[in-house]
Motif scaffolding. Sequence first.
Motif, PDB file in Angstrom:
ATOM      1  N   LYS A 198       3.658   6.066   4.353  1.00  0.00           N
ATOM      2  CA  LYS A 198       4.802   6.890   3.973  1.00  0.00           C
ATOM      3  C   LYS A 198       4.650   8.310   4.533  1.00  0.00           C
ATOM      4  N   ALA A 220       4.960   8.390   8.326  1.00  0.00           N
ATOM      5  CA  ALA A 220       6.349   8.231   8.747  1.00  0.00           C
ATOM      6  C   ALA A 220       7.142   9.504   8.477  1.00  0.00           C
ATOM      7  N   LEU A 244       5.260   7.681  12.626  1.00  0.00           N
ATOM      8  CA  LEU A 244       5.720   6.298  12.557  1.00  0.00           C
ATOM      9  C   LEU A 244       7.237   6.318  12.361  1.00  0.00           C
ATOM     10  N   LEU A 250       9.801   3.522   7.584  1.00  0.00           N
ATOM     11  CA  LEU A 250       8.609   3.268   6.781  1.00  0.00           C
ATOM     12  C   LEU A 250       8.442   4.274   5.653  1.00  0.00           C
ATOM     13  N   THR A 287      11.638   4.639   0.230  1.00  0.00           N
ATOM     14  CA  THR A 287      11.059   4.074  -0.996  1.00  0.00           C
ATOM     15  C   THR A 287      12.156   3.489  -1.878  1.00  0.00           C
ATOM     16  N   PRO A 316       7.072   2.474  -1.115  1.00  0.00           N
ATOM     17  CA  PRO A 316       7.600   2.172   0.232  1.00  0.00           C
ATOM     18  C   PRO A 316       7.490   0.677   0.533  1.00  0.00           C
ATOM     19  N   GLY A 336       7.412  -0.565   4.210  1.00  0.00           N
ATOM     20  CA  GLY A 336       6.129  -0.274   4.836  1.00  0.00           C
ATOM     21  C   GLY A 336       5.023  -1.191   4.348  1.00  0.00           C
ATOM     22  N   THR A 375       3.088  -3.987   6.609  1.00  0.00           N
ATOM     23  CA  THR A 375       1.622  -3.944   6.684  1.00  0.00           C
ATOM     24  C   THR A 375       1.020  -5.299   6.336  1.00  0.00           C
TER      25      THR A 375
END
Length: 200
Positions: free
Chosen positions: A1, A4, A9, A13, A16, A22, A25, A29
């Motif tokens: 977070k 980003a 990033l 990402l 939320t 998030p 994201g 992942t």
Amino acid sequence: KAMARDGLLPGKLAQTNKNHVPMFGVGLTVVLTSLLALFLDVRTGLIEMISFGCLFCLSAICAATVSNRFTRLEEIGLSPTQSSLKKTGIASIVVYYFGCLSTSALWNRSSFSLLQLIIIGVLFLSGVVGPFSVLVYQFIRHRRLLSPLPTESKHFLCPAMPLLPCVAILFNSVVMMKTHLLDIGLFVAWSLIGVVVYFS
């Protein structure tokens, strides 16, 4: 977070949900790490490289925690004495950090000659004990200047300064330097790629 939000990033990402998680994201992942585990033999290099990287970052955070007490002296207007205190403090934690890494790298050898033991001892005294003693003296001598500011959040305070961060750096260094040299090289290469991405 955070990465980003800083633009390192894609901005997606950083989004939320209502619980401030998030989810996009986290989901991405999970998918990417699952694919890595599925197609790569993570036991040969990847796990060791990631472990080394985590310990390296934790040690850097510990060093930054100590260094922050000196760099923030600028907020109260540095006198000549305080300027010298800042330079000495930051230099001490940098020397201590790399002193721990160097000493641990030599100590983790399988066997030692008398000369090697002497070199390790000198390096430990000059690169670990020396700068640590300087830091302890400064925190005792300049307790008022290096104590937490009243405006600082209690959630970001570190007890037993500078003992706790310095002990963590030393212990992390001992574990880090048990890593195979090839895995350390992979971490260095990956970090250089990260630096290029960051400054680009």
